[in-house]
Design a protein around this motif. Structure first.
Motif, mmCIF file in Angstrom:
data_model
loop_
_atom_site.group_PDB
_atom_site.id
_atom_site.type_symbol
_atom_site.label_atom_id
_atom_site.label_comp_id
_atom_site.label_asym_id
_atom_site.label_seq_id
_atom_site.Cartn_x
_atom_site.Cartn_y
_atom_site.Cartn_z
ATOM 1 N N ASP A 198 5.420 -6.057 6.703
ATOM 2 C CA ASP A 198 6.441 -5.015 6.623
ATOM 3 C C ASP A 198 5.873 -3.728 7.209
ATOM 4 O OD1 ASP A 198 8.392 -3.183 6.035
ATOM 5 O OD2 ASP A 198 8.593 -3.729 3.924
ATOM 6 N N LEU A 199 6.394 -3.324 8.372
ATOM 7 C CA LEU A 199 5.988 -2.088 9.041
ATOM 8 C C LEU A 199 7.138 -1.095 9.095
ATOM 9 C CD1 LEU A 199 3.939 -3.555 12.050
ATOM 10 C CD2 LEU A 199 3.071 -2.720 9.853
ATOM 11 N N SER A 200 8.115 -1.247 8.230
ATOM 12 C CA SER A 200 9.275 -0.359 8.266
ATOM 13 C C SER A 200 8.845 1.084 8.017
ATOM 14 C CB SER A 200 10.309 -0.793 7.223
ATOM 15 O OG SER A 200 9.751 -0.805 5.925
ATOM 16 N N GLY A 201 9.298 1.975 8.871
ATOM 17 C CA GLY A 201 8.987 3.392 8.719
ATOM 18 C C GLY A 201 7.598 3.800 9.149
ATOM 19 N N CYS A 202 6.803 2.892 9.702
ATOM 20 C CA CYS A 202 5.445 3.231 10.169
ATOM 21 C C CYS A 202 5.523 3.804 11.583
ATOM 22 C CB CYS A 202 4.537 2.013 10.133
ATOM 23 S SG CYS A 202 4.204 1.383 8.488
ATOM 24 N N LEU A 213 1.978 -8.476 3.312
ATOM 25 C CA LEU A 213 1.419 -7.129 3.394
ATOM 26 C C LEU A 213 2.541 -6.154 3.706
ATOM 27 C CD1 LEU A 213 -0.981 -5.168 3.518
ATOM 28 C CD2 LEU A 213 -1.220 -5.752 5.940
ATOM 29 N N CYS A 214 2.691 -5.153 2.851
ATOM 30 C CA CYS A 214 3.721 -4.129 3.023
ATOM 31 C C CYS A 214 3.064 -2.776 3.275
ATOM 32 C CB CYS A 214 4.625 -4.061 1.794
ATOM 33 S SG CYS A 214 5.886 -2.765 1.890
ATOM 34 N N LEU A 215 3.352 -2.187 4.445
ATOM 35 C CA LEU A 215 2.870 -0.857 4.806
ATOM 36 C C LEU A 215 4.041 0.098 4.990
ATOM 37 C CD1 LEU A 215 0.153 -1.870 7.453
ATOM 38 C CD2 LEU A 215 -0.178 -1.399 5.021
ATOM 39 N N SER A 216 5.136 -0.147 4.307
ATOM 40 C CA SER A 216 6.355 0.633 4.497
ATOM 41 C C SER A 216 6.100 2.123 4.275
ATOM 42 C CB SER A 216 7.435 0.141 3.527
ATOM 43 O OG SER A 216 8.626 0.871 3.682
ATOM 44 N N GLU A 217 6.587 2.941 5.229
ATOM 45 C CA GLU A 217 6.482 4.402 5.176
ATOM 46 C C GLU A 217 5.046 4.895 5.182
ATOM 47 O OE1 GLU A 217 9.167 6.104 5.572
ATOM 48 O OE2 GLU A 217 10.517 4.399 5.343
ATOM 49 N N CYS A 218 4.108 4.084 5.617
ATOM 50 C CA CYS A 218 2.712 4.510 5.717
ATOM 51 C C CYS A 218 2.422 5.050 7.117
ATOM 52 C CB CYS A 218 1.775 3.353 5.381
ATOM 53 S SG CYS A 218 1.810 2.858 3.642
ATOM 54 N N CYS A 219 1.275 5.717 7.250
ATOM 55 C CA CYS A 219 0.897 6.316 8.540
ATOM 56 C C CYS A 219 -0.513 5.906 8.929
ATOM 57 C CB CYS A 219 1.010 7.836 8.470
ATOM 58 S SG CYS A 219 2.645 8.459 8.081
ATOM 59 N N PRO A 220 -0.779 4.621 9.148
ATOM 60 C CA PRO A 220 -2.127 4.211 9.551
ATOM 61 C C PRO A 220 -2.370 4.536 11.021
ATOM 62 C CG PRO A 220 -0.673 2.315 9.536
ATOM 63 C CD PRO A 220 0.142 3.475 9.043
ATOM 64 N N LEU A 225 0.832 -1.193 0.000
ATOM 65 C CA LEU A 225 0.000 0.000 0.000
ATOM 66 C C LEU A 225 0.872 1.249 0.000
ATOM 67 C CD1 LEU A 225 -2.768 -0.973 2.589
ATOM 68 C CD2 LEU A 225 -2.747 -1.296 0.115
ATOM 69 N N THR A 226 0.416 2.279 -0.717
ATOM 70 C CA THR A 226 1.122 3.557 -0.745
ATOM 71 C C THR A 226 0.145 4.677 -0.408
ATOM 72 O OG1 THR A 226 0.685 3.802 -3.121
ATOM 73 C CG2 THR A 226 2.763 2.761 -2.491
ATOM 74 N N ASN A 227 0.696 5.783 0.097
ATOM 75 C CA ASN A 227 -0.078 6.989 0.428
ATOM 76 C C ASN A 227 -1.121 6.730 1.515
ATOM 77 O OD1 ASN A 227 1.329 8.251 -1.716
ATOM 78 N ND2 ASN A 227 -0.233 7.605 -3.177
ATOM 79 N N LEU A 228 -0.826 5.825 2.415
ATOM 80 C CA LEU A 228 -1.759 5.503 3.492
ATOM 81 C C LEU A 228 -1.562 6.466 4.654
ATOM 82 C CD1 LEU A 228 -3.890 3.529 4.646
ATOM 83 C CD2 LEU A 228 -1.989 2.163 5.521
ATOM 84 N N ASP A 229 -2.672 7.030 5.153
ATOM 85 C CA ASP A 229 -2.614 7.925 6.303
ATOM 86 C C ASP A 229 -3.833 7.680 7.185
ATOM 87 O OD1 ASP A 229 -4.713 9.138 4.920
ATOM 88 O OD2 ASP A 229 -3.427 10.698 4.068
ATOM 89 N N GLY A 230 -4.179 8.635 7.998
ATOM 90 C CA GLY A 230 -5.308 8.469 8.908
ATOM 91 C C GLY A 230 -6.609 9.028 8.389
#
Length: 694
Positions: A197-201, A171-178, A144-149
């Motif tokens: 993958d939660l790298s950078g979250c 599932l890759c959420l790298s650099e996302c902000c959920p 996923l890309t451009n994920l935020d709140g």
């Protein structure tokens, strides 16, 4: 569109309908496939589709129809046979084949599912119909890309959990902000997850309350019961408490990455020992990690502690954990590691198959000798930026009989002579080497490379000799003769390469026949001596490498159209860099367009002889182009942007920085024409005064 409903905290209910979908929304086929040399791929999902519904083609008879009689035999083949045939094609070709007719579309989708494909889904409301469709196909790898709140992100996560979750394995959420709540709801909908993958979250760990409620933690543990790989790299707010909560939810964890996390170390009363103190509530401590490793020693297979400044005593303590049998260990950029610590690691963890010591600047020849003595099963070895490493350390590399990839980039004291002797002295078959990185090894010479290249064998697929400036065309011709199965060849900044080398010709050479007596000097460009029509590639030319998928000739400034037009004929080539070639003209560009129609990444920065007319003709040959760099091409104007917008519909990244003939108004029009382009580099366009601007 209505938002999906939510029940209790962490619960997921079926999303409400997003309204009637058109045929174009129902079946997405406009996907961008990036294939790698090893066969893996990334699919970028766009919001275009076949103009029909899946429900319309449920019968085999309807699947075989729809081609309008263009090819009766192909349309009459059973779906299973079409799927089998298309599975032999590269993934970008499968994508193109899916546009032929209905049957080929479904056959291509089945072939996609059998491959190692990860779908990159942008988080927006426009993705919802596509997510619903992908759920019917049972895809298992998503990024996923451009994920935020935002509410839109929350809705996308609910759709993913409901439609994709049951089959999702990666599932890759790298650099996302959920948000924490949406993340928990997503995880609860993915019971088959194996890779996370939660790298950078960092947003998940800032508050420190993630999984703090026991009942939610228990349910997450049930959902992550199959999780085997967890990436927590680059989390600046990760502390012991959060790490313990999350890791306890993954009892079967085998692979853990804490790369570039702020790991803290405490020395005990005895100098060099590790303090036995407990977990820290405010930092991520090595003591807590060591406790985790001891508890999971029987299952843990790989660790990534790159960039954590691991001290020697910590590495020794880690390698001595009872029952620990690591297979992979990455210590990239751990600058304080000593030879003694590496030797202890090799004694205790002799089953390692992958070890990355790149950037461990204190290591020298003794460390490499210890690795070769103790890790006989090693398959992947990273030694980049070990600037104390010399030829003496390479003498034992022949002992690594299973070595598949070796990275010695930026080892400036390595000349390659001992490496060649070590591999040549192996009795029987050479190691099954598939990748060799020697970039920036400034001591490499033609003599050593001509000894090394035959010893590498036909298994080699990746060879990187970038910035090895002493190498000449003799090395290139040895490559073309001995390494004919190469997929990736990087020769950037090898400035001694010239037209003769690419064409497989010797230099200097006296031609016979109509040009008898004409002597070509090595320092003179070939096209200035004889007509380009008279040049023909010989046996050791670049044309021998017909399996190439990536080629980098950046700054090989002696190359001209005379050779490039003859040898750049690679139907499978996906990535090409011809930047900083001052003699490349429209003639060479058109020849490249005809010879390399499958290009997805093209870099032509600082090619000042390329014009709008050349691009107008070449662009039609590159419908698959996704990444294009034309920065500092002084003759290009908005006409080139128009040609790109009309012909390169799959483009996602464009760089026209410092192009004086292109202005911001033209860039904005281009963005409207191709809204799917996610990145446009346009700094200093229109002839901006750099000195004044800076």
């Amino acid at each position: 569109m209505q938002m999906a409903s939510r029940g209790n905290e962490g619960e997921l209910q079926k999303p409400q309908s997003v309204g009637p979908t058109s045929a174009a929304q129902a079946l997405p086929v406009q996907v961008l496939v990036v294939s790698n040399w090893d066969g893996s791929a990334m699919v970028y999902f766009l919001h275009k589709a076949r103009p029909s519904r899946r429900s319309d083609y449920t019968s085999q008879r309807s699947l075989r129809g729809g081609g309008g009689g263009r090819d009766a035999m192909a349309e009459s083949l059973p779906l299973e046979m079409l799927t089998y045939i298309l599975s032999f094609l590269p993934l970008p070709d499968q994508k193109e084949a899916s546009l032929v007719n209905r049957a080929w579309y479904y056959a291509a989708q089945n072939a996609f599912r059998e491959a190692n494909v990860r779908y990159n889904i942008p988080v927006s409301s426009a993705s919802l119909p596509g997510i619903k469709n992908l759920g019917r196909r049972g895809i298992s790898h998503v990024s996923l890309t451009n994920l935020d709140g935002s509410p839109a992100s929350h809705q996308v996560l609910q759709f993913i959990a409901y439609h994709l979750g049951p089959n999702l394995q990666s599932l890759c959420l790298s650099e996302c902000c959920p948000t924490e709540a949406s993340f928990v709801a997503l995880i609860l909908g993915c019971p088959a997850l194996r890779i996370l993958d939660l790298s950078g979250c960092n947003s998940l760990f800032t508050s420190g309350t993630l999984l703090s409620q026991p009942e939610i933690a228990q349910r997450v543990q049930q959902a992550l019961s199959r999780l085997q790989e967890l990436n927590l790299g680059g989390l600046r707010d990760l502390v012991d408490l959060s790490f313990n909560r999350l890791s306890s939810c993954a009892p079967h964890l085998q692979h853990l990455s804490l790369a570039f996390c702020q790991l803290t170390f405490e020395q005990g009363p005895t100098h060099g020992s590790i303090s036995p103190s407990g977990s820290s509530p405010s930092q991520l401590s090595f003591n807590n990690l060591l406790k985790f490793v001891r508890e999971r020693a029987g299952r843990l297979q790989s660790l990534n502690l790159s960039g954590t400044d691991l001290p020697p005593q910590a590495l020794q303590a880690l390698s001595q954990v009872a029952g620990l049998r690591l297979q992979k260990l990455s210590l990239h950029n751990c600058r304080d590691l000593s030879t003694e610590a590496v030797a202890a690691l090799c004694r205790q963890q002799s089953g390692l198959t992958s070890l990355d010591l790149s950037g461990c600047s204190e290591l020298a020849d003794e460390a490499l000798l210890a690795v070769c003595r103790g890790l006989r099963r090693l398959q992947h070895l990273g030694l980049r930026k070990l600037q104390r490493l010399t030829d003496a350390g390479c003498t034992a590399l022949g002992a690594l009989r299973e070595l598949q990839s070796l990275d010695m980039g930026e080892c400036c004291l390595v000349s390659g002579q001992e490496l060649a002797q070590a591999l040549s002295s192996v009795h029987g078959a050479p190691p099954p080497m598939t990748s060799l990185i020697l970039a920036y090894c400034s001591s490499l010479k033609d003599t050593s490379m001509q000894s090394l290249i035959p010893a590498l064998g036909l298994s080699l697929r990746v060879l990187d000799l970038s910035s090895c400036m002493a190498l000449t065309s003799q090395t290139l011709q040895a490559i073309c003769t001995c390494l004919t199965h190469l997929s990736v060849l990087r020769l950037a900044w090898c400035k001694k390469l010239h037209d003769w080398g690419l064409l497989g010709l010797e230099e200097p050479q006296t031609f016979k026949g109509p040009m008898q007596g004409l002597l070509l000097q090595p320092h003179q460009k070939l096209e200035h001596q004889i007509p380009i029509e008279a040049l023909q590639p010989q046996g050791s030319s670049l044309l021998m490498l017909q399996s190439l998928q990536e080629l980098d000739l950046t700054a090989c400034s002696k190359l001209t159209d005379a050779s490039l037009a003859k040898v750049l004929q690679f139907p499978q080539l996906r990535q090409l860099s011809l930047s900083l070639l001052p003699s490349l003209t429209d003639k060479g560009l058109l020849a490249v367009a005809r010879g390399c129609p499958s290009l997805e990444h093209l870099t032509l920065s600082h090619c000042n002889l390329i014009s709008n007319e050349g691009w107008a003709q070449a662009a039609s040959s590159w419908p698959r182009l996704q990444h294009l760099n034309l920065s500092s091409c002084s003759w290009l104007t908005e006409q080139t942007l128009d040609a790109i917008g009309q012909m390169c519909k799959q483009l996602r990244m464009l760089d026209v920085a410092m192009c004086p003939g292109i202005n911001m108004a033209a860039v904005r029009r281009f963005q409207v024409q191709l809204p799917q382009v996610t990145c446009i580099q346009s700094r200093f366009v229109g002839g901006a005064d750099l000195i004044f601007t800076l």
